[in-house]
Design a protein around this motif. Sequence first.
Motif, PDB file in Angstrom:
ATOM      1  N   GLU A 543       1.981  64.101 110.028  1.00 12.22           N
ATOM      2  CA  GLU A 543       2.212  63.835 108.606  1.00 12.22           C
ATOM      3  C   GLU A 543       3.655  64.107 108.222  1.00 12.22           C
ATOM      4  N   GLN A 546       5.983  61.190 108.935  1.00 13.09           N
ATOM      5  CA  GLN A 546       5.785  59.929 108.249  1.00 13.09           C
ATOM      6  C   GLN A 546       7.061  59.493 107.565  1.00 13.09           C
ATOM      7  N   ARG A 551       4.514  57.523 103.549  1.00 11.63           N
ATOM      8  CA  ARG A 551       4.059  58.625 102.679  1.00 11.63           C
ATOM      9  C   ARG A 551       3.638  58.086 101.310  1.00 11.63           C
TER      10      ARG A 551
END
Length: 584
Positions: A543, A546, A551
């Motif tokens: 994450e 990203q 995002r």
Amino acid sequence: MARKGPASEARKILLWLGALTVILALLLTGGTLWWGANPAPKLALDLEGGTQMILAPKVEGGTSINDDQLNQAVSIIRQRVDGTGVAEAQISTSGTNVVVALPGNPSNETRDLIKASANMAFRPVIASAPGQATPADQIQPTPAPTAAPTNPSDSNWVTPDIGQKFQAFSCLPPVSEPDTGADPSKPMVACDLSNGFKYILGPVEVPGSDISDASYGLQQGAQGATTNKWAVNLAFNGEGSTKFREVTTRLNGYYTVNPQDPKSQFAIVLDGQVVSAPTSQAVITDGRSQITGNFNEASSKSLADKLKFGALPISFDIQSEQQVSATLGTQQLEMGLLAGLIGLALVVVYSLFQYRALGLVTVASLIVAGVLTYLAIALLGWSQNYRLSLAGVAGLIVAIGQTADSFIVYFERIRDELREGRGLIAAVENGWKRARRTVLASKAVNLLAAVVLYFVAVGNVRGFAFTLGLTAVADLIVVFMFTHPTLQLLARRKFFSEGHRFSGLSPDRLGAVPLYRGAGRFRTPDDRPAVAKKNIGAVAEAERRQTIAERKLAERTKANDASQDQATEGPDSKVSVKAAKDQD
């Protein structure tokens, strides 16, 4: 008809990479066997030692040297040394002396180029003869001039003293001492050691400081086609163009009458010796001339360097010359290599721990990148005299981490695709599309930094910048031509395609939710991947990696899900409230 697909393309790319590696290896092997190349990279002054020369300035007329002249001299000597391809040379000033330290044992051509003074000039040829000296008892008296000379090519410049010196002068061993301090307004006698001829030259007509540029290349024919003959291209500044037009107009007149007349030649004189004496076959009106002759690539480059860097404001004598030992030595090189091995081992351990069998692809990619980089450095050392300094070794060590970073980005993109429920083959292709842009952007930044650092910095820092840029290029080659094709092939292997727990690509261990969940159930947006506790860190890292667009897309998806949930829960809430009132 053969079936084409990603696997076929992957095999083809791997074959191209193998062919590239074999060609580089054969070049180095052939150079080692037949052309005296060294299979190991050449080392710079700080690791191998070399030769140190202290140059004492010699000023015409006995005037003192100012700092500007000395700094200009250092700059031009540096250009001369760099022009010969000698890397990692150290040039500095010590008082009024210039200290030049070169790695290894410099060639005689390099020594001569450094020693060459600024006394470059273009003089017309008045007479020429083979370089053998006439015995003293056979020297014939030269008649005195009958009139004052009318131009620099006039034979009336030849006085009895000049004529006697010309006959006694030897351009064959033992060679007579060159007249390095010749008066530019008077004639002189000089040798061309390349062909053994000697010349009587008229006064200077064009000084070397009027040269604006010099280069070498293959000669072009009348139709513009490139021939196999080498030539030197010469350009003058505005004042030099005017002088050169006047010179070539006069000399070309001699050539038109008699092409064999030595007066049709002009001599390029450097440090009292003739570098070249071409014939003026045309009138040069734009200050751009081309010198042709029996040149090869090396001799044309040597002449171009002398012309280009031959305008030193002062001349030098080599005051002392000595061999110097390595300033850092073998021990520091071994420590640097040990640091590199430790870094490489840590990267390997991390890759195997984090990616299991997939980590072996990282190890193989690093090996391929190392082989390509080694061959490139060895070939550059042979062909361009590139030398590896300790700063260059540091650049190689830093490159290990940067190379591994490319693989991590790619692997994590594949894992993200697996978590979304895609099959391994599709995950590899989609992951590559997403990772490719990131890898290209990263390497472009590395290359840009390396180029800026190389051209702005001096000394050993340039060695660091060079290896940094070289390894960035090698990394791109490996990622595009080895890592991705290898993964395309591995994705079709049972061990990886079925998600073995040690493959590093197991959907179960990554918490992936398949699209079809069995019993007529399909994956819904609420079916988030069940992240195993030990993989929480990896998911968080994914994450974090990203892009901004990814995002924002995730945030919009989350917002849409939340609004749908609220819309779904709204009527139920009213029903619940109403039911509560009924109960009351």
